[in-house]
Design an enzyme around this catalytic site. Sequence first.
Site, PDB file in Angstrom:
ATOM      1  N   GLN A  17       0.773  -1.242   0.000  1.00 29.78           N
ATOM      2  CA  GLN A  17       0.000   0.000   0.000  1.00 29.78           C
ATOM      3  C   GLN A  17       0.806   1.295   0.000  1.00 29.78           C
ATOM      4  OE1 GLN A  17      -3.361   2.427   2.581  1.00 29.78           O
ATOM      5  NE2 GLN A  17      -3.057   0.314   3.116  1.00 29.78           N
ATOM      6  N   SER A  18       1.829   1.369   0.866  1.00 25.82           N
ATOM      7  CA  SER A  18       2.467   2.680   1.077  1.00 25.82           C
ATOM      8  C   SER A  18       3.103   3.214  -0.203  1.00 25.82           C
ATOM      9  CB  SER A  18       3.520   2.579   2.182  1.00 25.82           C
ATOM     10  OG  SER A  18       4.561   1.701   1.784  1.00 25.82           O
ATOM     11  N   ARG A  38       6.992  -9.282 -10.368  1.00 27.79           N
ATOM     12  CA  ARG A  38       7.497 -10.613 -10.675  1.00 27.79           C
ATOM     13  C   ARG A  38       6.506 -11.368 -11.560  1.00 27.79           C
ATOM     14  NH1 ARG A  38      10.130 -13.019  -5.359  1.00 27.79           N
ATOM     15  NH2 ARG A  38       8.639 -11.536  -4.551  1.00 27.79           N
ATOM     16  N   ASP A  73      12.134 -10.512 -13.695  1.00 28.74           N
ATOM     17  CA  ASP A  73      12.735 -11.210 -12.562  1.00 28.74           C
ATOM     18  C   ASP A  73      14.074 -10.531 -12.307  1.00 28.74           C
ATOM     19  OD1 ASP A  73      14.032 -12.752 -10.741  1.00 28.74           O
ATOM     20  OD2 ASP A  73      13.618 -14.677 -11.718  1.00 28.74           O
ATOM     21  N   THR A  74      14.108  -9.717 -11.289  1.00 31.19           N
ATOM     22  CA  THR A  74      15.309  -8.900 -11.060  1.00 31.19           C
ATOM     23  C   THR A  74      16.416  -9.691 -10.375  1.00 31.19           C
ATOM     24  OG1 THR A  74      14.345  -8.104  -9.013  1.00 31.19           O
ATOM     25  CG2 THR A  74      13.995  -6.763 -10.975  1.00 31.19           C
ATOM     26  N   ASN A  96       9.517   0.201  -1.847  1.00 29.23           N
ATOM     27  CA  ASN A  96       9.215   0.021  -0.416  1.00 29.23           C
ATOM     28  C   ASN A  96       9.411  -1.441  -0.027  1.00 29.23           C
ATOM     29  OD1 ASN A  96       6.712  -0.597  -1.836  1.00 29.23           O
ATOM     30  ND2 ASN A  96       5.711  -0.664   0.150  1.00 29.23           N
ATOM     31  N   LYS A 136      10.667  -5.168   9.304  1.00 29.77           N
ATOM     32  CA  LYS A 136       9.564  -5.046   8.353  1.00 29.77           C
ATOM     33  C   LYS A 136       8.400  -4.366   9.082  1.00 29.77           C
ATOM     34  CE  LYS A 136      10.298  -9.076   5.438  1.00 29.77           C
ATOM     35  NZ  LYS A 136       9.757 -10.387   5.019  1.00 29.77           N
ATOM     36  N   VAL A 137       7.665  -3.566   8.361  1.00 30.56           N
ATOM     37  CA  VAL A 137       6.584  -2.831   9.029  1.00 30.56           C
ATOM     38  C   VAL A 137       5.337  -2.775   8.160  1.00 30.56           C
ATOM     39  CG1 VAL A 137       5.890  -0.513   9.789  1.00 30.56           C
ATOM     40  CG2 VAL A 137       8.093  -1.423  10.485  1.00 30.56           C
ATOM     41  N   GLU A 139       1.091  -1.204   8.246  1.00 32.82           N
ATOM     42  CA  GLU A 139       0.306  -0.050   8.704  1.00 32.82           C
ATOM     43  C   GLU A 139       0.193   0.094  10.234  1.00 32.82           C
ATOM     44  OE1 GLU A 139      -1.558   2.471   7.056  1.00 32.82           O
ATOM     45  OE2 GLU A 139      -1.990   3.104   9.096  1.00 32.82           O
ATOM     46  N   ASP A 168       0.495   3.872   5.980  1.00 28.55           N
ATOM     47  CA  ASP A 168       0.773   3.526   4.584  1.00 28.55           C
ATOM     48  C   ASP A 168       0.492   4.695   3.645  1.00 28.55           C
ATOM     49  OD1 ASP A 168       1.710   0.957   4.859  1.00 28.55           O
ATOM     50  OD2 ASP A 168      -0.257   0.042   4.776  1.00 28.55           O
ATOM     51  N   GLY A 247      -7.960  20.570  19.595  1.00 30.20           N
ATOM     52  CA  GLY A 247      -7.596  21.952  19.297  1.00 30.20           C
ATOM     53  C   GLY A 247      -8.082  22.861  20.403  1.00 30.20           C
ATOM     54  N   GLY A 248      -8.120  24.148  20.128  1.00 32.62           N
ATOM     55  CA  GLY A 248      -8.532  25.118  21.153  1.00 32.62           C
ATOM     56  C   GLY A 248     -10.041  25.247  21.278  1.00 32.62           C
ATOM     57  N   GLN A 249     -10.798  24.624  20.384  1.00 29.15           N
ATOM     58  CA  GLN A 249     -12.260  24.736  20.425  1.00 29.15           C
ATOM     59  C   GLN A 249     -12.831  23.366  20.808  1.00 29.15           C
ATOM     60  OE1 GLN A 249     -13.508  27.678  20.007  1.00 29.15           O
ATOM     61  NE2 GLN A 249     -12.014  28.780  18.750  1.00 29.15           N
TER      62      GLN A 249
HETATM   63  N1  CAO Z   1      12.017 -10.104  -9.096  1.00 22.94           N
HETATM   64  C1  CAO Z   1      12.692 -10.867  -8.212  1.00 22.94           C
HETATM   65  N2  CAO Z   1      12.623 -10.687  -6.874  1.00 22.94           N
HETATM   66  C2  CAO Z   1      11.811  -9.701  -6.437  1.00 22.94           C
HETATM   67  C3  CAO Z   1      11.082  -8.874  -7.304  1.00 22.94           C
HETATM   68  C4  CAO Z   1      11.204  -9.109  -8.701  1.00 22.94           C
HETATM   69  N3  CAO Z   1      10.558  -8.392  -9.611  1.00 22.94           N
HETATM   70  N4  CAO Z   1      10.368  -7.992  -6.574  1.00 22.94           N
HETATM   71  C5  CAO Z   1      10.635  -8.262  -5.278  1.00 22.94           C
HETATM   72  N5  CAO Z   1      11.515  -9.278  -5.183  1.00 22.94           N
HETATM   73  C6  CAO Z   1      12.073  -9.886  -3.982  1.00 22.94           C
HETATM   74  C7  CAO Z   1      12.886  -8.920  -3.159  1.00 22.94           C
HETATM   75  O1  CAO Z   1      14.161  -8.755  -3.737  1.00 22.94           O
HETATM   76  C8  CAO Z   1      12.926  -9.649  -1.814  1.00 22.94           C
HETATM   77  O2  CAO Z   1      13.907 -10.651  -1.868  1.00 22.94           O
HETATM   78  P1  CAO Z   1      14.983 -10.926  -0.673  1.00 22.94           P
HETATM   79  O3  CAO Z   1      14.186 -10.999   0.581  1.00 22.94           O
HETATM   80  O4  CAO Z   1      15.581 -12.219  -1.090  1.00 22.94           O
HETATM   81  O5  CAO Z   1      15.930  -9.804  -0.671  1.00 22.94           O
HETATM   82  C9  CAO Z   1      11.584 -10.359  -1.791  1.00 22.94           C
HETATM   83  O6  CAO Z   1      11.036 -10.237  -3.108  1.00 22.94           O
HETATM   84  C10 CAO Z   1      10.560  -9.910  -0.816  1.00 22.94           C
HETATM   85  O7  CAO Z   1      10.556  -8.522  -0.608  1.00 22.94           O
HETATM   86  P2  CAO Z   1      10.064  -7.910   0.780  1.00 22.94           P
HETATM   87  O8  CAO Z   1      10.905  -8.473   1.879  1.00 22.94           O
HETATM   88  O9  CAO Z   1       9.990  -6.444   0.649  1.00 22.94           O
HETATM   89  O10 CAO Z   1       8.564  -8.478   0.872  1.00 22.94           O
HETATM   90  P3  CAO Z   1       7.781  -9.131   2.115  1.00 22.94           P
HETATM   91  O11 CAO Z   1       6.476  -9.530   1.565  1.00 22.94           O
HETATM   92  O12 CAO Z   1       8.541 -10.149   2.835  1.00 22.94           O
HETATM   93  O13 CAO Z   1       7.571  -7.889   3.127  1.00 22.94           O
HETATM   94  C11 CAO Z   1       6.814  -5.690   3.766  1.00 22.94           C
HETATM   95  C12 CAO Z   1       6.574  -6.948   2.897  1.00 22.94           C
HETATM   96  C13 CAO Z   1       5.764  -4.661   3.366  1.00 22.94           C
HETATM   97  C14 CAO Z   1       6.656  -6.039   5.226  1.00 22.94           C
HETATM   98  C15 CAO Z   1       8.222  -5.152   3.485  1.00 22.94           C
HETATM   99  O14 CAO Z   1       8.404  -4.974   2.112  1.00 22.94           O
HETATM  100  C16 CAO Z   1       8.525  -3.851   4.197  1.00 22.94           C
HETATM  101  O15 CAO Z   1       8.746  -3.807   5.407  1.00 22.94           O
HETATM  102  N6  CAO Z   1       8.577  -2.731   3.440  1.00 22.94           N
HETATM  103  C17 CAO Z   1       8.944  -1.440   3.944  1.00 22.94           C
HETATM  104  C18 CAO Z   1       7.852  -0.821   4.748  1.00 22.94           C
HETATM  105  C19 CAO Z   1       6.564  -0.723   4.002  1.00 22.94           C
HETATM  106  O16 CAO Z   1       6.448  -0.147   2.942  1.00 22.94           O
HETATM  107  N7  CAO Z   1       5.511  -1.218   4.641  1.00 22.94           N
HETATM  108  C20 CAO Z   1       4.154  -0.979   4.191  1.00 22.94           C
HETATM  109  C21 CAO Z   1       3.614  -2.028   3.395  1.00 22.94           C
HETATM  110  S1  CAO Z   1       1.896  -1.759   3.211  1.00 22.94           S
HETATM  111  O17 CAO Z   1       1.223  -2.130   4.660  1.00 22.94           O
END
Ligand code: CAO
Length: 415
Positions: A17-18, A38, A73-74, A96, A136-137, A139, A168, A247-249
């Site tokens: 979302q964010s 991906r 696929d990066t 993010n 990791k975080v 909302e 977010d 607020g003040g009101q």
């Molecule tokens: N091709 C290949 N790999 C890809 C890719 C692509 N196109 N896109 C993403 N990936 C991989 C990433 O490289 C990562 O790999 P590694 O863990 O091996 O480095 C993996 O996908 C997962 O990415 P992630 O850790 O960001 O995803 P997650 O689902 O485990 O976590 C979240 C999600 C939101 C908790 C985390 O991304 C985060 O903390 N983000 C920052 C804060 C944030 O924005 N939070 C708000 C989210 S909305 O509530």
Amino acid sequence: MGKALDGVRILDFTHVQSGPTCTQLLAWFGADVIKVERAGAGDITREQLRDIPDVDSLYFTMLNHNKRSVTIDTKNPEGKQVLEALIQTCDVLVENFAPGALDRMGFTWERIQALNPRMIVASVKGFGPGPYEDCKVYENVAQCAGGAASTTGFDDGPPVVSGAQIGDSGTGLHLALGIVTALYQRTSTGRGQRVLAAMQDGVLNLCRVKLRDQQRLERTGTMKEYPQYPNGTFGEAVPRAGNASGGGQPGWILKCKGWETDPNAYIYFITQAPVWAKICNVIGKEEWATDPDYATPAARLPHLKDIFAEIERWTMTKTKFEAMAILNKYDIPCGPILSMKEIAEEPSLRKTGTIVEVDHPLRGKYLTVGNPIKLSDSPTEVKRSPLLGEHTDEVMAELGYSPEQISALRTAGAI
Ligand code: CAO
């Protein structure tokens, strides 16, 4: 008519979302937003909270309008080359991922700079540098860590998170401002820079008034506009203030006609000082306008509970819309508690483009929230979200890849 961000190309590496709220705003202002996903999976929200089987969820569609979707696929060496080509032709990379994910992919700030010194790299993270920077975080974690939860709710209950996605979407908004500011600075420096919006910081920024109150509390030991005054107690930290105005009101949520069966038959009522005499007239307590115990804002503070109880006796005789109409005649600030159903059906919000009906090839028509920021010379036209990889071939061709090369990359699993 042209758009404010025409010509700006965004490499959109965001998910959930964010980040997507940020790049959606930039797309609405005219940027070309290329969302990298991906193959086979895509942004996880495509499949979360689905209401129609095998169709992109509303969660995804409502956060990804006006974007193009490419699959890469990066982690695949050839996929990395495609990403490099995108980095060289885009102005901003927005991501993010969890902390360190971009580096692990091989795209450190130094590497991106070497590929494109003008590139702005914008990130949402849960926390800034410090003890939690690797976490990791989501909302509600941000709402809790940013001071919103501890200051929301009633004094006799637990901390409460808000339905407003201030962690977010709020942080996405902060990040969008950081990006356009960095783009503006680049016009004079010629250089890109990093932009960081931490969700804890974004929430705290929106809770600024509570840090104000913390310091007032420490200095004076009390806060007279809080419901804890005069009969309750204050501790060391800013308490939950229920529906007090902050607020003040002074303000509070009051029952309206039908509250027994309708959970949203309520109105927010503000006892704004300049209209106190009018309030007294409307509720039939004319004597309060001159009574020394009620005539001034300071005199009223110890009686707020009684005052709101008296006003509520009046609001309970009216529907929230009747009360709204009467009170506004006298410039008394108030607001009906609107349900999502009422908001979705409100014609004026449709007229301004704040609520928009969008057509999607697989789901059909649905409602979304349009651009809340209206620019007179850059009107927003909300376009449906892309299907997964819908624009891969188109973007690859723009990067100079031939149909044969695209097909070979697809066979190799790079795109
Ligand atoms: N091709 C290949 N790999 C890809 C890719 C692509 N196109 N896109 C993403 N990936 C991989 C990433 O490289 C990562 O790999 P590694 O863990 O091996 O480095 C993996 O996908 C997962 O990415 P992630 O850790 O960001 O995803 P997650 O689902 O485990 O976590 C979240 C999600 C939101 C908790 C985390 O991304 C985060 O903390 N983000 C920052 C804060 C944030 O924005 N939070 C708000 C989210 S909305 O509530």
